[in-house]
Every structure is written in C-alpha cells, then in structure tokens.
Design a protein around this motif. Structure first.
Motif, PDB file in Angstrom:
ATOM      1  N   ALA A 113      -4.409   7.174   1.077  1.00 30.13           N
ATOM      2  CA  ALA A 113      -3.158   7.533   0.411  1.00 30.13           C
ATOM      3  C   ALA A 113      -2.281   8.395   1.313  1.00 30.13           C
ATOM      4  O   ALA A 113      -1.060   8.203   1.387  1.00 30.13           O
ATOM      5  CB  ALA A 113      -3.460   8.265  -0.898  1.00 30.13           C
ATOM      6  N   MET A 114      -2.905   9.330   2.019  1.00 34.46           N
ATOM      7  CA  MET A 114      -2.149  10.181   2.927  1.00 34.46           C
ATOM      8  C   MET A 114      -1.563   9.372   4.077  1.00 34.46           C
ATOM      9  O   MET A 114      -0.443   9.619   4.530  1.00 34.46           O
ATOM     10  CB  MET A 114      -3.047  11.302   3.461  1.00 34.46           C
ATOM     11  CG  MET A 114      -3.424  12.333   2.407  1.00 34.46           C
ATOM     12  SD  MET A 114      -4.315  13.778   3.064  1.00 34.46           S
ATOM     13  CE  MET A 114      -5.836  13.017   3.624  1.00 34.46           C
ATOM     14  N   ALA A 115      -2.327   8.374   4.556  1.00 32.20           N
ATOM     15  CA  ALA A 115      -1.835   7.534   5.649  1.00 32.20           C
ATOM     16  C   ALA A 115      -0.633   6.701   5.226  1.00 32.20           C
ATOM     17  O   ALA A 115       0.246   6.399   6.041  1.00 32.20           O
ATOM     18  CB  ALA A 115      -2.966   6.624   6.143  1.00 32.20           C
ATOM     19  N   ALA A 116      -0.595   6.324   3.941  1.00 35.06           N
ATOM     20  CA  ALA A 116       0.521   5.518   3.442  1.00 35.06           C
ATOM     21  C   ALA A 116       1.743   6.360   3.097  1.00 35.06           C
ATOM     22  O   ALA A 116       2.844   5.817   2.925  1.00 35.06           O
ATOM     23  CB  ALA A 116       0.066   4.741   2.196  1.00 35.06           C
ATOM     24  N   TYR A 117       1.564   7.656   3.012  1.00 32.47           N
ATOM     25  CA  TYR A 117       2.656   8.566   2.661  1.00 32.47           C
ATOM     26  C   TYR A 117       3.486   8.845   3.912  1.00 32.47           C
ATOM     27  O   TYR A 117       2.960   9.219   4.960  1.00 32.47           O
ATOM     28  CB  TYR A 117       2.076   9.859   2.084  1.00 32.47           C
ATOM     29  CG  TYR A 117       3.077  10.867   1.621  1.00 32.47           C
ATOM     30  CD1 TYR A 117       4.018  10.554   0.652  1.00 32.47           C
ATOM     31  CD2 TYR A 117       3.068  12.164   2.130  1.00 32.47           C
ATOM     32  CE1 TYR A 117       4.929  11.501   0.199  1.00 32.47           C
ATOM     33  CE2 TYR A 117       3.969  13.123   1.687  1.00 32.47           C
ATOM     34  CZ  TYR A 117       4.899  12.781   0.734  1.00 32.47           C
ATOM     35  OH  TYR A 117       5.803  13.724   0.289  1.00 32.47           O
ATOM     36  N   SER A 118       4.780   8.694   3.819  1.00 27.84           N
ATOM     37  CA  SER A 118       5.634   8.760   5.006  1.00 27.84           C
ATOM     38  C   SER A 118       6.090  10.171   5.369  1.00 27.84           C
ATOM     39  O   SER A 118       6.860  10.349   6.310  1.00 27.84           O
ATOM     40  CB  SER A 118       6.865   7.864   4.812  1.00 27.84           C
ATOM     41  OG  SER A 118       7.600   8.259   3.654  1.00 27.84           O
ATOM     42  N   ARG A 119       5.603  11.164   4.624  1.00 27.73           N
ATOM     43  CA  ARG A 119       5.964  12.551   4.938  1.00 27.73           C
ATOM     44  C   ARG A 119       4.698  13.340   5.275  1.00 27.73           C
ATOM     45  O   ARG A 119       3.613  12.777   5.314  1.00 27.73           O
ATOM     46  CB  ARG A 119       6.715  13.176   3.760  1.00 27.73           C
ATOM     47  CG  ARG A 119       8.026  12.445   3.422  1.00 27.73           C
ATOM     48  CD  ARG A 119       8.719  13.092   2.228  1.00 27.73           C
ATOM     49  NE  ARG A 119       9.997  12.458   1.927  1.00 27.73           N
ATOM     50  CZ  ARG A 119      10.144  11.407   1.141  1.00 27.73           C
ATOM     51  NH1 ARG A 119       9.087  10.850   0.567  1.00 27.73           N
ATOM     52  NH2 ARG A 119      11.332  10.893   0.917  1.00 27.73           N
ATOM     53  N   VAL A 120       4.812  14.629   5.493  1.00 26.76           N
ATOM     54  CA  VAL A 120       3.657  15.447   5.859  1.00 26.76           C
ATOM     55  C   VAL A 120       3.043  16.081   4.613  1.00 26.76           C
ATOM     56  O   VAL A 120       3.720  16.259   3.594  1.00 26.76           O
ATOM     57  CB  VAL A 120       4.030  16.543   6.877  1.00 26.76           C
ATOM     58  CG1 VAL A 120       4.555  15.917   8.154  1.00 26.76           C
ATOM     59  CG2 VAL A 120       5.054  17.507   6.289  1.00 26.76           C
ATOM     60  N   LEU A 121       1.767  16.444   4.697  1.00 24.24           N
ATOM     61  CA  LEU A 121       1.101  17.077   3.559  1.00 24.24           C
ATOM     62  C   LEU A 121       1.216  18.597   3.540  1.00 24.24           C
ATOM     63  O   LEU A 121       1.570  19.170   2.509  1.00 24.24           O
ATOM     64  CB  LEU A 121      -0.378  16.657   3.510  1.00 24.24           C
ATOM     65  CG  LEU A 121      -0.625  15.460   2.591  1.00 24.24           C
ATOM     66  CD1 LEU A 121      -0.137  14.176   3.226  1.00 24.24           C
ATOM     67  CD2 LEU A 121      -2.084  15.364   2.215  1.00 24.24           C
ATOM     68  N   PRO A 122       0.919  19.302   4.624  1.00 24.64           N
ATOM     69  CA  PRO A 122       0.965  20.761   4.540  1.00 24.64           C
ATOM     70  C   PRO A 122       2.381  21.305   4.687  1.00 24.64           C
ATOM     71  O   PRO A 122       3.286  20.609   5.176  1.00 24.64           O
ATOM     72  CB  PRO A 122       0.109  21.189   5.729  1.00 24.64           C
ATOM     73  CG  PRO A 122       0.304  20.101   6.737  1.00 24.64           C
ATOM     74  CD  PRO A 122       0.433  18.842   5.932  1.00 24.64           C
ATOM     75  N   ARG A 164       4.912   3.068  -3.495  1.00 18.95           N
ATOM     76  CA  ARG A 164       3.878   2.191  -2.939  1.00 18.95           C
ATOM     77  C   ARG A 164       2.628   2.247  -3.821  1.00 18.95           C
ATOM     78  O   ARG A 164       2.063   3.326  -4.034  1.00 18.95           O
ATOM     79  CB  ARG A 164       3.521   2.616  -1.521  1.00 18.95           C
ATOM     80  CG  ARG A 164       2.552   1.652  -0.807  1.00 18.95           C
ATOM     81  CD  ARG A 164       2.209   2.154   0.590  1.00 18.95           C
ATOM     82  NE  ARG A 164       3.394   2.336   1.397  1.00 18.95           N
ATOM     83  CZ  ARG A 164       3.977   1.366   2.102  1.00 18.95           C
ATOM     84  NH1 ARG A 164       3.464   0.150   2.096  1.00 18.95           N
ATOM     85  NH2 ARG A 164       5.054   1.623   2.824  1.00 18.95           N
ATOM     86  N   ILE A 165       2.198   1.096  -4.340  1.00 19.03           N
ATOM     87  CA  ILE A 165       0.997   1.010  -5.183  1.00 19.03           C
ATOM     88  C   ILE A 165      -0.106   0.335  -4.372  1.00 19.03           C
ATOM     89  O   ILE A 165       0.070  -0.779  -3.877  1.00 19.03           O
ATOM     90  CB  ILE A 165       1.277   0.218  -6.469  1.00 19.03           C
ATOM     91  CG1 ILE A 165       2.371   0.894  -7.289  1.00 19.03           C
ATOM     92  CG2 ILE A 165       0.001   0.081  -7.305  1.00 19.03           C
ATOM     93  CD1 ILE A 165       2.797   0.106  -8.519  1.00 19.03           C
ATOM     94  N   ILE A 166      -1.239   1.022  -4.245  1.00 24.21           N
ATOM     95  CA  ILE A 166      -2.369   0.526  -3.456  1.00 24.21           C
ATOM     96  C   ILE A 166      -3.559   0.295  -4.378  1.00 24.21           C
ATOM     97  O   ILE A 166      -3.991   1.213  -5.081  1.00 24.21           O
ATOM     98  CB  ILE A 166      -2.770   1.530  -2.354  1.00 24.21           C
ATOM     99  CG1 ILE A 166      -1.572   1.847  -1.446  1.00 24.21           C
ATOM    100  CG2 ILE A 166      -3.938   0.996  -1.534  1.00 24.21           C
ATOM    101  CD1 ILE A 166      -1.830   2.973  -0.463  1.00 24.21           C
TER     102      ILE A 166
END
Length: 372
Positions: free
Chosen positions: A145-154, A306-308
């Motif tokens: 899910a993090m890889a598919a997210y186009s922004r940063v997490l922290p 995005r639905i995975i």
C-alpha cells in the motif's frame, strides 16, 4: 516412515512445506524425508539445501508416495488421485471452501489434518499457521500500500517547508492488522484502526495507533474471532467508518471470519468520498472482499482512488513464510509419531482431534458432520 514434501501446484503459490531445518528435526524423530525436485525453488531453497539436511530428492510420484504428506495449500484436482488409503495429509486444506474435497479424503481412506482448525490455545501457538502467515501478510500488505501511495509517509521538515505525515487507517486488528499498524508506525505515518473485538482497543493503542469506532457487546467468539454483526451494529460501524475514511490517505482492510464470506465494509460510495491519490488495499479480496469492487490480484482506479485486491500475500514473502510454516508443521507432526518414528495418532489429544478432518474412511470433524 517417510515424510513427503511435494512441490506446490497451485497458481501463485511459491511456498514450500519444509525447510532444511525441519528436515533435520524430522530425521531426529527417526523419519525419512522425500522432497520433490524443485519444491523449494520459489522460496529460495535449492534442492542441495534439502539433501545436505538429509532429505532425498524424487519426482512428484515419489514425494506423494510417503506415509505422511505435507502441503501448504490443499491438493489440486490432478493431485487428489495420488492419495492412498492409510496416508496422512497435513496442511492448510481450506475445508470450508472445499467441502467436496473433505468427502474425497474420507473416500480415499486418508487421515487429513487441516491446521486452520487448530484450537486457539496456548499449547497450539507453536503450530498456529494462521498467525505465522497472517503476521507476514500484514507486513506485506502495508508495504504494498505504501509503495502504491504517491506521497511520503513520515513528516519531513525541510528548508523548503514541511511535508505532513500520511494518515493510515487499518480495518481489523487481528494478527495481520496489528502487523500492518506496526509497519505503518515504523514508517512515520499517523495510524488509526478499528475492530469490534473487546481486546482490540488496547492492542491498537499498544502499537501507537488510535482506536476508532465502537465495540458491541459480545463481539468476540470463544476462538477470539469477531462474530458477525447484527444489522443495527453494521449500520453504526458503517457510519463511523464512512466518516473516518474521508480524511485517510491509505486504508488496509483485513476483516475475515473463518468459514464465511468476508464482510463488506467499504462501499463504492465510501471510496468516492476519499481524496484523490488515496490507496485502499483489501487483504480479504480472495474471500469475498471487504471493499466493494476489489478483485484478487488486480488494481484499478476509482475516482482517483487506487483499489488493490491482495492475493496470497504470504507467498510473496516465500523465503520467510516457508520457514515459519515449515516449523508450524513440524511441531504438529511431532504429535503424530512415537519416539521410535512410527505413526501414533492420539485421538484424545485436543490438538490432534481439533485439526482432524477425516480418519479411517469417515469425516470426523464436527463442523463437517452434515457431510458424514
């Protein structure tokens, strides 16, 4: 007596039911091990690693000819004909979704053990295949899910300005959900989660997440799973989830009930209310789906979201998941053999009895008594 480890035949399955370590342990129990050539390739375990541990290599027929056969997933249709009377079959046999095979095991005279049916007791923890595989699945789900997210997490504070942390919402705080929460927290996200079981709030908060939702009375079964909600409880939970989803960046759903279709939690209307660029990953896609429109192994865009649909996540970490699964199996097989290495099934052992599907030509598990 021989232990047979065939190569898994089902699509997308890369795991193997033994490791070099468990081969050595079987040898210590006085058992010979026969591994099908190439069985460990998908898990980065070469044939040589098995032979060095004391196993012999064979073709599929040789591996299936053993007295005890170990599997990851249930046999395929082409493998059912290899079963023979008096043989022991151990694995994750998915009996609720393959009831016709349960009857076939009995007809073939096979003693079949499905480890998903093990009682949820302290003694069974070392054999708990559901927990060992779900733990890795929760990690992989969040990574995907993090890889598919186009922004940063922290949160990132730079000379050019501050980047706010991503908001992650985990639905279902069982073993997989808790690992997903822990993984997201390690990456610096703001994490919230929900579950209907009474123990969930404390478990979520212990990992640094914030609990969202409500816990209905008597929401957990004796086995620790969530019971099906009443229509009124479903409506209240849906209202809370729908409101919370609007502000989330990543959503991972993990809710499943053994023997039942996965509950629908996230509707198309809820997805439509989410921000463009958000990601929803459905870990229950293979069992019916928590998210409307999710499909196993597929990704699609819906209004900028995005639905995975996840498919067999443990197999995508096959080197690690195989080692854990193989140890679970070895701990269970140790209950089935004597000190002399002979088959000695104790019908009074609660773990043996709890996992046994068929024996001596009969269906013996009470959950499948209607087929007997």
């Amino acid at each position: 007596m021989r232990i047979g480890i065939p190569k898994e035949s089902r699509e997308h399955e890369l795991r193997v039911a033994a490791s070099p370590d468990t081969i050595k342990r079987y040898k210590g129990l006085g058992l010979d091990c026969v591994v099908e050539e190439g069985a460990g390739t998908g898990a980065a375990l070469a044939d040589e690693a098995f032979t060095k541990a004391g196993a012999s290599l064979a073709d599929a027929a040789g591996a299936w000819d053993a007295e005890i056969v170990l599997k990851v997933q249930r046999p395929g249709e082409d493998e059912m004909g290899r079963l023979r009377q008096g043989q022991v079959l151990v694995g994750m046999l998915d009996p609720y979704m393959s009831r016709e095979q349960v009857a076939a095991y009995a007809s073939a005279g096979v003693t079949a053990f499905s480890l998903e049916l093990l009682p949820r007791t302290t003694r069974a923890q070392a054999m708990d295949v559901l927990s060992s595989q779900a733990n890795l699945a929760g990690y992989k789900a969040m990574v995907d899910a993090m890889a598919a997210y186009s922004r940063v997490l922290p949160m990132m504070m730079t000379a050019a300005g501050t980047v706010t942390p991503a908001k992650v919402f985990v639905i279902g705080a069982g073993v997989a959900g808790l690992q997903a929460i822990a993984t997201a927290k390690r990456m610096g996200a703001v994490v919230t989660a929900t579950d209907v079981r009474p123990a969930a709030r404390e478990e979520i908060e212990s990992l640094g997440g914030k609990f969202v939702g409500f816990i209905p009375e008597g929401a957990a079964t004796a086995g620790g799973y969530a019971r099906p909600l009443t229509p009124e409880e479903q409506a209240e939970q849906a209202r809370l989830v729908a409101e919370h989803l609007k502000g989330q960046d990543i959503v991972v759903t993990t809710a499943q009930i053994p023997g039942r279709k996965a509950p629908r939690i996230v509707t198309a209307q809820m997805v439509a209310s989410m921000k463009a660029g958000s990601v929803v990953l459905d870990m229950a896609a293979e069992s019916g789906g928590n998210v409307e429109g999710s499909e196993p192994g597929a990704e699609r865009m819906e209004g900028g979201v995005r639905i995975i649909g996840a498919r067999n996540l443990p197999a995508r970490l096959a080197p690690a998941s195989s080692v854990l699964y193989a140890r679970n199996l070895q701990n269970f097989v140790a209950l089935l053999v004597s000190k002399e290495g002979a088959l000695a099934i104790d019908m009074d052992d609660d773990l043996v009895k709890g996992a046994m599907l068929t024996h001596e030509g009969r269906i013996v598990h009470p959950n499948f008594a209607d087929q007997a």
